[in-house]
Design an enzyme around this catalytic site. Structure first.
Site, mmCIF file in Angstrom:
data_model
loop_
_atom_site.group_PDB
_atom_site.id
_atom_site.type_symbol
_atom_site.label_atom_id
_atom_site.label_comp_id
_atom_site.label_asym_id
_atom_site.label_seq_id
_atom_site.Cartn_x
_atom_site.Cartn_y
_atom_site.Cartn_z
ATOM 1 N N PHE A 150 0.869 -1.180 0.000
ATOM 2 C CA PHE A 150 0.000 0.000 0.000
ATOM 3 C C PHE A 150 0.900 1.221 0.000
ATOM 4 O O PHE A 150 1.682 1.427 0.933
ATOM 5 C CB PHE A 150 -0.914 0.014 1.224
ATOM 6 C CG PHE A 150 -1.815 1.222 1.280
ATOM 7 C CD1 PHE A 150 -2.963 1.293 0.502
ATOM 8 C CD2 PHE A 150 -1.499 2.300 2.099
ATOM 9 C CE1 PHE A 150 -3.785 2.414 0.540
ATOM 10 C CE2 PHE A 150 -2.313 3.430 2.149
ATOM 11 C CZ PHE A 150 -3.460 3.479 1.370
ATOM 12 N N GLU A 151 0.809 2.055 -1.037
ATOM 13 C CA GLU A 151 1.762 3.149 -1.213
ATOM 14 C C GLU A 151 1.111 4.523 -1.329
ATOM 15 O O GLU A 151 1.779 5.494 -1.682
ATOM 16 C CB GLU A 151 2.619 2.877 -2.458
ATOM 17 C CG GLU A 151 3.341 1.541 -2.422
ATOM 18 C CD GLU A 151 4.041 1.221 -3.737
ATOM 19 O OE1 GLU A 151 4.742 2.107 -4.263
ATOM 20 O OE2 GLU A 151 3.868 0.093 -4.241
ATOM 21 N N THR A 152 -0.190 4.623 -1.041
ATOM 22 C CA THR A 152 -0.901 5.884 -1.234
ATOM 23 C C THR A 152 -0.518 6.922 -0.190
ATOM 24 O O THR A 152 -0.491 8.120 -0.477
ATOM 25 C CB THR A 152 -2.418 5.639 -1.220
ATOM 26 O OG1 THR A 152 -2.728 4.629 -2.185
ATOM 27 C CG2 THR A 152 -3.183 6.899 -1.568
#
Length: 448
Positions: A150-152
């Protein structure tokens, strides 16, 4: 995952600093490629699983190439590259999960999804949906690498800069709505505190669910840990999320190279600093069997294969620093139906001529070193690349064992968690009843 571009000038100096590789016959080495049951895992009270004695360093394929769909065989097994059965992306050896249920985030159009901010996360069935997704992809008796991606936004408040600055701004705005009398300094302080706690709650819970669904997997987040401006900032920031290192049973930093203009020494330093930080947090916070598997890109978004000299930095330096292995990742965008035949043929040739022989060489050297000076009970770490012991202490340990094999005089042992001693010759006292163990993903413990 993000793309990386090859810097074509990485040739002589970098090769020398990456890893001195003997010229093994690539046809002679053997490698096991499948998991087996073992005692000691992330779900056990006795967390002392070991890798097979012939695999102190493993290279794991996580590239969604789809070549098997057109019956074009990639010779991964010829070179000891680990891969999922039937070459599926989510399998028994590795699972990189992009979908782990609902997350709060702000869309590109500014819409707040699931509350937008971690502090405002409001999905009614978060746990249930996350469990259903994980169970859908669960292999039987999974003992592989489990990676949540998850890179948001980022767990550390101050590192949400650039396009992620909106998360800091909206966090401050949220506090101001509740406390209009606070000055800017206090607003920021409270916003950071609330963010850190909420991000922890969400990320820790996702990790907990994954560990419950597949308790013998080695679970962690892609891109964690990472480095920042300097070692002091890196340590300060990563220590703030020590809860993540304590809970993770796998560490998956990225050593992708993005900047074309970096010098050879700067690129080597980046890889060394990133792997070194993973070693540090593993030593200080993580369970003793936590493996480190940096993610390596070998084909760019522009469809350029990395040169052997560049790959030697990523694979060789990771091996020299005592990582359990690396994960090879690439994008599926080049393997669409219209161009798949040609792309797969190019990939097949790259594996046969560049990637495969290099993997065989690196893994065989680390295997030979482990057997020669560590009795097969630990990994070899190069004396000049041990970020915990330093070069002087490393050399002292090396002198105790490397006389057995002068070829490895610049290496010392980092013992697996069940063993101790300079040469990993002594079985540690344990409350666990020992038996034959073959945890193919084991991280090993650092010598105190």
């Amino acid at each position: 995952m993000r793309a990386v571009v090859v810097v074509t000038g990485l040739v002589v100096v970098v090769v020398a600093t990456a890893l001195s590789l003997p010229n093994h016959d690539v046809k002679s080495a053997t490698s096991s490629r499948s998991s087996s049951d073992y005692q000691g895992s992330s779900g056990d009270d006795c967390d002392e699983g070991l890798p097979p004695p012939d695999q102190p360093f493993r290279v794991v394929w996580n590239h969604p190439d789809n070549c098997e769909r057109i019956k074009l065989h990639l010779p991964l097994d010829d070179y000891g590259i680990i891969f999922n059965k039937l070459r599926v992306f989510l399998g028994e050896e590795i699972q990189t999960l992009y979908d782990t249920g609902p997350w709060p985030y702000i869309s590109e159009t500014g819409k707040f999804i699931n509350g937008g901010l971690p502090q405002s996360f409001n999905h009614p069935d978060n746990d249930g949906e996350t469990q259903r997704i994980l169970k859908k992809h669960r292999p039987e008796n999974f003992t592989g690498l489990g990676v949540l991606d998850f890179e948001t936004w980022r767990a550390i408040y101050s590192t949400n800069f650039g396009p992620m600055t909106i998360y800091q701004n909206e966090s401050v705005k949220l506090v101001k709505e509740q406390h209009p009398d606070y000055d800017q300094k206090k607003l920021t302080k409270v916003a950071e505190k609330e963010w850190q706690q909420a991000a922890k709650d969400i990320m820790s819970n996702k990790l907990k669910i994954a560990q419950e669904v597949m308790p013998r997997g080695h679970w962690g987040y892609y891109l964690y840990p990472r480095t920042w401006d300097n070692k002091r900032d890196t340590k300060f920031r990563n220590d703030k999320i020590n809860w993540l290192w304590r809970q993770s049973t796998g560490l998956y930093p990225s050593i992708y190279i993005y900047d074309f203009s970096k010098t050879e020494s700067a690129i080597t330093k980046f890889v060394s600093d990133t792997v070194g930080e993973a070693v540090r947090v593993q030593k200080e916070f993580s369970p003793p069997n936590t493996p480190i598997y940096p993610y390596v890109m070998f084909q760019t978004m522009d469809n350029i294969f990395h040169y052997e000299d560049h790959l030697k930095i990523s694979l060789g330096l990771s091996a020299k620093m005592g990582a359990a292995g690396v994960v090879l990742w690439g994008t599926s965008k080049h393997y669409k139906e219209s161009t798949r035949q040609w792309q797969c043929q190019q990939l097949q040739e790259h594996i046969r001529t560049v990637l495969g022989p290099l993997v065989k060489n690196v893994t065989q050297m680390m295997t030979d070193c482990s057997r020669a000076i560590c009795e097969g009970h630990g990994r070899c770490v190069h004396n000049s690349h041990d970020v915990i012991l330093g070069e002087t202490e490393s050399q002292r340990l090396s002198d105790l064992c490397s006389t057995r094999q002068s070829r490895f005089r610049d290496y010392h042992c980092r013992c697996y968690s069940a063993w101790e001693g300079a040469c990993c010759q002594t079985l540690r006292p344990s409350r666990c009843q020992k038996r034959e163990q073959r945890n193919v993903h084991g991280g090993g413990d650092l010598i105190d």
